[in-house]
Write an enzyme that holds these catalytic residues in place. Sequence first.
Site, PDB file in Angstrom:
ATOM      1  CE  LYS A  31      -3.802   1.906   2.891  1.00 55.00           C
ATOM      2  NZ  LYS A  31      -4.546   1.707   4.160  1.00 55.00           N
ATOM      3  CB  SER A  71      -7.778   3.444   3.322  1.00 48.47           C
ATOM      4  OG  SER A  71      -6.903   2.865   4.268  1.00 48.47           O
ATOM      5  CB  SER A 101      -8.001   0.577   6.142  1.00 49.98           C
ATOM      6  OG  SER A 101      -8.717   1.801   6.186  1.00 49.98           O
TER       7      SER A 101
END
Lengths: 401, 401
Positions: free
Chosen positions: B40, B117, B141
């Site tokens: 990420k 996210s 997330s």
Amino acid sequence: MQPPSDPLGEDRVGAFVPGPRATMAATGTGPLDGLTLAVKDLFDVAGALTTFGNPDWARTHPPAPATAPVVAALLEAGARLVGKTKTVELAYGLTGENIWHGTPLNPRAPDRFPGGSSCGSAAAVAAGLVDLALGSDTGGSVRIPASYCGLFGIRPSHGAISLAGACPLAPSLDTPGWFTRSAALLATVGEVVLPPATGGVGGPLLRVGEAWVNAAPAVAAALTPALERLQGEFGPALQVQLAPEGIPTLHAHFRAVQAQEAWAALGGWIAATGPRFGPGVAERFAAARDIAPQTAAAGRAFRRTLQARIGPLLAGGAMLVYPTSPCPAPRRDAQAGEQEAVRQATLSVTAIAGLCGLPEVTLPVASVDGAPVGLSLVAGPGRDRALLAVARHVAGLLGLD
Amino acid sequence: MQPPSDPLGEDRVGAFVPGPRATMAATGTGPLDGLTLAVKDLFDVAGALTTFGNPDWARTHPPAPATAPVVAALLEAGARLVGKTKTVELAYGLTGENIWHGTPLNPRAPDRFPGGSSCGSAAAVAAGLVDLALGSDTGGSVRIPASYCGLFGIRPSHGAISLAGACPLAPSLDTPGWFTRSAALLATVGEVVLPPATGGVGGPLLRVGEAWVNAAPAVAAALTPALERLQGEFGPALQVQLAPEGIPTLHAHFRAVQAQEAWAALGGWIAATGPRFGPGVAERFAAARDIAPQTAAAGRAFRRTLQARIGPLLAGGAMLVYPTSPCPAPRRDAQAGEQEAVRQATLSVTAIAGLCGLPEVTLPVASVDGAPVGLSLVAGPGRDRALLAVARHVAGLLGLD
């Protein structure tokens, strides 16, 4: 809650076994200095007969050769033995009835049973005849008379205190236990007889849903203000379900485990002696004799399941909270059918700590129709001292001491 | 469940951040030998920009001087980095939308959001572009995109794995986390990055009543067969209530704690830079800026209360079980009001592990209307490795591996 101690007065509630009182002076000094003690007549006191509540037991056993270590520990800590108290025959009953010695009065509700099997010990403390009394608990025999007579009582962790010199009923379930009129003394006795705590008790409260639903609505309502006060101290009680199988399952499995052990422990004597028994007792032993091995095995398997289920929940210091007894003491004129219904509902709840070997303290927090009802706090095994400290603190919060 | 790994192929789901791929060879050999990894884009990779999902963040920050230790550990264990994946801007959102980089497709339900996210990491694993991907989880997330995309995912115990070299959102809640298509690999990654377990996990299952009631009926129904299978293994799930205050309270307090920390962590940069934000993100930071100190303090107090309540229940190895997300991924054309309702209902559940710092594993056990939904197992803090072992066993039972 603190009537004067009157050990030499008349036994106006019929708490003691008939005949000459077994007494012993303190053998040391300690935290129980000056306090009077009574002992359920299934614990041995050197030189005295242990009747186990039954005349044929008394007739077929010699006087005790030695004093049970738990009794000796209390005497060494300063307590003075003033007598032995009545028990249900062979400790196999919850009402406190004994047709041979007479059923003690419930000093707090004279038209109701005192609860059993430690009926005399509860009656003696509730009447102020002694400061503390020793009983024993297999399926509720301390917790239930404590609840019925408005007393503090504890069933300790199974195995925490020796039962040497005590008559057995169902050894994997049997524990000693004691009654007091104050939580402070309940804890002090624990300091004398209990091993060190294996862990703390600090919450959260786990409100055992089945036990509250199982309780009579009036009992649940009467105990709710105390629960609310506890929540002010420990945070909101979390609703938890412990027996998805249904609460009658607890009774059925407990009964099977108890019955098989009771026959193993006492069936030989019963078969050899053919003793006379009062109503209910004979039937219970007959059922114990006839319990199917696979039924008892299923009960033992369920006990392990329940232990594996509840033990982890209490490993961090959580406490179960529920009504000690689903109803106040039955009236002395209650029909046999009603008594049996009460017995089954009661054992369904007392079986939780019983099957899992957990320490349980009952606090005399309320009454229903003028009869006392207790609220129980239950902790993980070995946490007895911590639980007693919490009970003492809680009693202060509730204005009970 | 095991599409071929295709790290060099076209990024057909838009999982990676636009521009040249940040790649790194393995730096050692170990249990991740030969596996491909995506990270990420809030974790630093030496020499690459860390965009944090926002062009103004990228514009105002230099390339990373070093690789985040958690990424380095994966490379040392044999994994090969094939790219950095999209994130919701500043990680503050649950749908996975990013108007600057483009919202990744949900490979399992292309008309729905991928969840955020850590949207790109989930999409990359679900599409088979990589074997495993690193994400981060503050309020769900990792857990939510894993549930939405039909993946295994873990939010570890708070503090168990260093977040050095990762952009913060709400430090007392932030954790790394990872996605895989198999429970075996989920556990293997844990062996690489997690400290030793502080305790075991063995049951009982605690069915968190609020989370099941909070779930859409179709979700609860879809997950029930898996729960039943788990009960065959761990015994009946005990119903437990964790938030007598009501489940919306969890959302309110979580939101307050997160908001105050998010503004403390990122408000300085936002105030100095005046960045452009996509829809929702600007509003969330504005609300974070305006959170009243007493509201956040109440949230922190509630967190301590919840920790004191849940921690003891899990100290013996019990597991919470509930739907990871109350509903499947919202459709990409869902109105803002519907998205906000989903967000609140979701955070009410993800807040349990979030506020208490507990490890949570989500398993891809079912789908609703063709969209995946996950079932979560949650253990006591520090028991991550034991929980991963249980998840691996459970995945076998459920035929998921």
